[in-house]
Each structure stands twice: as structure tokens, then as C-alpha cells.
Design an enzyme around this catalytic site. Structure first.
Site, PDB file in Angstrom:
ATOM      1  N   ASP A   3      15.772  49.637  37.040  1.00  0.00           N
ATOM      2  CA  ASP A   3      14.602  49.294  37.859  1.00  0.00           C
ATOM      3  C   ASP A   3      13.815  48.231  37.106  1.00  0.00           C
ATOM      4  O   ASP A   3      12.727  48.469  36.593  1.00  0.00           O
ATOM      5  CB  ASP A   3      13.759  50.557  38.082  1.00  0.00           C
ATOM      6  N   SER A   4      14.411  47.049  37.016  1.00  0.00           N
ATOM      7  CA  SER A   4      13.826  45.990  36.184  1.00  0.00           C
ATOM      8  C   SER A   4      12.973  45.050  37.021  1.00  0.00           C
ATOM      9  O   SER A   4      13.073  45.031  38.245  1.00  0.00           O
ATOM     10  CB  SER A   4      14.945  45.179  35.545  1.00  0.00           C
ATOM     11  N   GLU A  16      11.100  51.912  28.917  1.00  0.00           N
ATOM     12  CA  GLU A  16      10.240  50.817  29.399  1.00  0.00           C
ATOM     13  C   GLU A  16       9.827  49.977  28.195  1.00  0.00           C
ATOM     14  O   GLU A  16       9.431  50.512  27.158  1.00  0.00           O
ATOM     15  CB  GLU A  16       9.029  51.448  30.118  1.00  0.00           C
ATOM     16  N   PRO A  67      11.102  39.184  29.970  1.00  0.00           N
ATOM     17  CA  PRO A  67      11.778  40.259  29.230  1.00  0.00           C
ATOM     18  C   PRO A  67      12.956  40.885  29.967  1.00  0.00           C
ATOM     19  O   PRO A  67      13.799  41.536  29.365  1.00  0.00           O
ATOM     20  CB  PRO A  67      10.667  41.301  29.032  1.00  0.00           C
TER      21      PRO A  67
HETATM   22  N1  SAM Z   1      10.149  47.243  41.704  1.00  0.00           N
HETATM   23  C1  SAM Z   1       9.981  46.190  40.809  1.00  0.00           C
HETATM   24  C2  SAM Z   1      10.558  44.866  41.188  1.00  0.00           C
HETATM   25  O1  SAM Z   1      11.732  44.784  41.573  1.00  0.00           O
HETATM   26  O2  SAM Z   1       9.833  43.883  41.088  1.00  0.00           O
HETATM   27  C3  SAM Z   1      10.274  46.552  39.410  1.00  0.00           C
HETATM   28  C4  SAM Z   1       9.430  47.686  38.969  1.00  0.00           C
HETATM   29  S1  SAM Z   1       9.106  48.043  37.339  1.00  0.00           S
HETATM   30  C5  SAM Z   1       7.385  47.691  37.255  1.00  0.00           C
HETATM   31  C6  SAM Z   1       9.819  46.823  36.287  1.00  0.00           C
HETATM   32  C7  SAM Z   1       9.543  47.154  34.826  1.00  0.00           C
HETATM   33  O3  SAM Z   1      10.603  46.673  34.020  1.00  0.00           O
HETATM   34  C8  SAM Z   1       8.259  46.558  34.260  1.00  0.00           C
HETATM   35  O4  SAM Z   1       7.346  47.573  33.999  1.00  0.00           O
HETATM   36  C9  SAM Z   1       8.712  45.829  32.997  1.00  0.00           C
HETATM   37  O5  SAM Z   1       7.805  45.966  31.913  1.00  0.00           O
HETATM   38  C10 SAM Z   1      10.044  46.509  32.729  1.00  0.00           C
HETATM   39  N2  SAM Z   1      10.968  45.710  31.930  1.00  0.00           N
HETATM   40  C11 SAM Z   1      11.199  44.375  32.002  1.00  0.00           C
HETATM   41  N3  SAM Z   1      12.112  44.008  31.097  1.00  0.00           N
HETATM   42  C12 SAM Z   1      12.488  45.142  30.434  1.00  0.00           C
HETATM   43  C13 SAM Z   1      13.410  45.406  29.395  1.00  0.00           C
HETATM   44  N4  SAM Z   1      14.127  44.428  28.832  1.00  0.00           N
HETATM   45  N5  SAM Z   1      13.541  46.700  28.976  1.00  0.00           N
HETATM   46  C14 SAM Z   1      12.831  47.694  29.537  1.00  0.00           C
HETATM   47  N6  SAM Z   1      11.934  47.497  30.533  1.00  0.00           N
HETATM   48  C15 SAM Z   1      11.768  46.234  30.979  1.00  0.00           C
END
Ligand code: SAM
Length: 278
Positions: free
Chosen positions: A155-156, A106, A162
Site C-alpha cells: 500500500d505504497s 511504514e 521514497p
Molecule cells: N492509498 C495511497 C495511494 O495510493 O496514494 C497510499 C496510502 S499510504 C498513505 C502510502 C504510505 O506509503 C505513506 O504513508 C508513505 O509514507 C509510505 N511509504 C512510501 N514509501 C515507503 C517505503 N519505501 N517504505 C515504507 N513505506 C513507504
């Protein structure tokens, strides 16, 4: 006080939720992070103004992004989740008894901390001893790691900020590289109404790499348009040999859902073929 969260999807379409209370609001190193108590939908995690999960319906998304690939793989032992800081997908992966180790990468450690504190129905999954958390951009992790996985779950957040790099071909190539020879990838590929180009590109990137590529759909009330897509890339196993009976203790996923989720409307088939303008 009449308080509403307004999520702007396009210049002409926005979603509104009545807010009961603000649970937590901070600016992290990566993004604006908000936990709200919503009327009817319960607690919600909001990143940069976009709802990620609500307690009312998160199980649909989290079960579909996890149980589908875990039921296609014959014996998933080691799993990688990219993103997923709320812990919902992690909770579902841990329901599979074959799973011995889960790495969750994450970019924003504060999402995990907030989820543990304010969203325990998902965040409690971080207490499982099979889980290792890495705080890093998922793009860099998959480019550099020497680990190998049975299943990789992307699961992004949506492809803005980002998460943009998690929808690019090089990222999927690296996911392919770190999967074992019978490995399975699942990735959220967005709304067929609002992310046509992203869906077309991601699906076809994955298709160019894997022996078996399948798109599947679910309806998720919280997400703009409701209809949501996921893409499977599998090196060895076709969806027809999946065993959905392996998933238990679910609220949405079952064998009937597994069989029906692959049925695509005509307009979605056309998006995959390149018709992204209509
Ligand atoms: N279910 C959700 C949706 O489709 O909207 C996604 C859930 S989850 C909260 C998404 C996560 O991806 C976030 O916590 C965010 O910080 C993380 N994230 C975004 N870009 C990322 C990256 N490049 N590498 C790792 N994590 C990332």
C-alpha cells in the site's frame, strides 16, 4: 478566504480541491505532510503535494487492495502491509477473523501519528492488539526479515520519492521470498492513464515470479484519472477459486465486484503487453 489545493499531475493537467481548513502541516524526516479539511471530500492526507486518501472515498481503494488477496488466500493468518501509514488498509485486513497478526512497515512514523490523531476512521485501527508497527523502509524490511507471511499488501504512495523502490523487481522478489508456499501478494500499480510504464513493469515483474498473476481495476474519484490498477501475484491459488463471501462489513467490495474487477479494457491489456507509448 478562497483556498485551493492544486495537485500537479503533468505539466498540462492538475487537480483542484477547495480547502475548508488546514488541520496540520509539517515537514517530516521523509516528506511534506499535510492534513486538510476539504469541501465535499472531507479530511485528506496529502504527502509531497499528492492526495493519498480522502475520507469520502478511501474505502474503495482500501477495500480493493485488501479483500481481493484475503479472499483468494484460503486461510490468511499472518499479513504484512508495506506503507499504509493512514491505517485504512489495516482496518480492512482486521475485518477478517482468520487474521491473527498484522505487521505494518511504514517509512514515516509521523504519518501514523497524524492519522491516529486527525483521521480516526482509519487511524483507530492501530489500537488493535493484533497489530505490530515497524518504522523502516519497506525495501530493507523485505530484504532482511526472517518472518513469513500468508499475504503481503503493498500500500505504497505513487512511484516518486521514497516509494520508488517499492516498484522495483528486487523488492517484488523479496516479497515472494517472505511469502509462504500458498502466499498471495497485492500491490497498487497506479493509473493506467498516467503510470503506463510503471504498470507494465510492475505487472511483468510480478508475473515473472508468481504462478498466477492478475490485474484488477477500480474507480476512485480522488485519484488522477479515477481508474486505478492493482496486481495480484499468487503462488498457489488462482483468482477463480477465491471466496469473496468471506469479506463482510464493506461499502464497496462484494461478490459481484470481485467477479467483475478482472475485466480489462483493450488499452489496459495492451499496456500489459508492452504498448506504453500511446
Ligand atoms: N492509498 C495511497 C495511494 O495510493 O496514494 C497510499 C496510502 S499510504 C498513505 C502510502 C504510505 O506509503 C505513506 O504513508 C508513505 O509514507 C509510505 N511509504 C512510501 N514509501 C515507503 C517505503 N519505501 N517504505 C515504507 N513505506 C513507504
Amino acid at each position: 478566504m478562497d483556498l485551493w489545493l492544486i495537485e500537479h499531475q503533468t505539466n498540462n493537467y492538475k487537480l483542484n480541491w477547495r480547502v475548508k481548513g488546514i488541520v496540520c502541516h509539517k515537514r517530516t524526516k521523509v516528506q511534506d505532510l499535510l492534513v486538510l479539511e476539504l469541501e465535499e471530500f472531507g479530511r485528506a492526507l496529502v504527502l509531497d503535494g499528492a492526495i493519498q486518501v480522502t475520507v469520502m472515498d478511501e474505502y474503495i481503494y482500501n477495500e480493493m487492495i485488501t479483500h481481493v488477496p484475503l479472499c483468494i488466500h484460503k486461510n490468511p493468518r499472518k499479513v504484512l502491509i508495506i506503507g499504509g501509514g493512514d491505517g485504512g488498509a489495516l482496518r480492512e485486513v482486521l475485518k477478517h477473523g482468520t487474521v491473527q497478526k498484522v505487521h505494518l512497515v511504514e517509512i514515516d512514523e509521523e504519518v501514523i501519528e497524524v492519522s491516529k490523531k486527525y483521521l480516526p476512521s482509519m487511524g483507530d485501527s492501530f489500537n488493535d492488539p493484533r497489530v505490530d508497527v515497524v518504522i523502516e523502509n519497506g525495501k530493507n524490511y523485505v530484504a532482511n526479515t526472517h518472518e513469513k507471511y500468508d499475504v503481503v499488501i503493498v500500500d505504497s504512495s505513487d512511484p516518486v520519492g521514497p516509494a520508488v523502490t517499492l516498484f522495483q523487481k528486487q523488492f517484488y522478489k523479496n516479497c515472494y521470498r517472505i511469502l509462504n508456499e500458498d502466499g498471495v501478494l497485492s500491490a497498487q500499480t497506479g493509473s493506467p492513464f498516467f503510470y503506463k510504464k510503471t504498470l507494465n513493469r510492475s505487472f511483468n515483474f510480478i508475473k515473472s515470479l508468481f504462478n498466477h498473476t492478475h490485474l484488477y481495476l477500480a474507480c476512485i474519484p480522488t485519484y488522477p484519472s479515477g481508474l486505478w490498477s492493482f496486481t495480484i501475484g499468487s503462488k498457489k491459488y488462482d483468482k477463480s477459486s477465491g471466496n469473496p463471501e468471506k469479506a463482510n462489513n464493506t461499502k464497496y467490495f462484494n461478490a459481484e465486484v470481485y467477479r467483475s474487477c478482472w475485466g480489462l479494457p483493450e488499452f489496459v491489456k495492451k499496456i500489459l503487453e508492452g504498448d506504453v507509448e500511446f
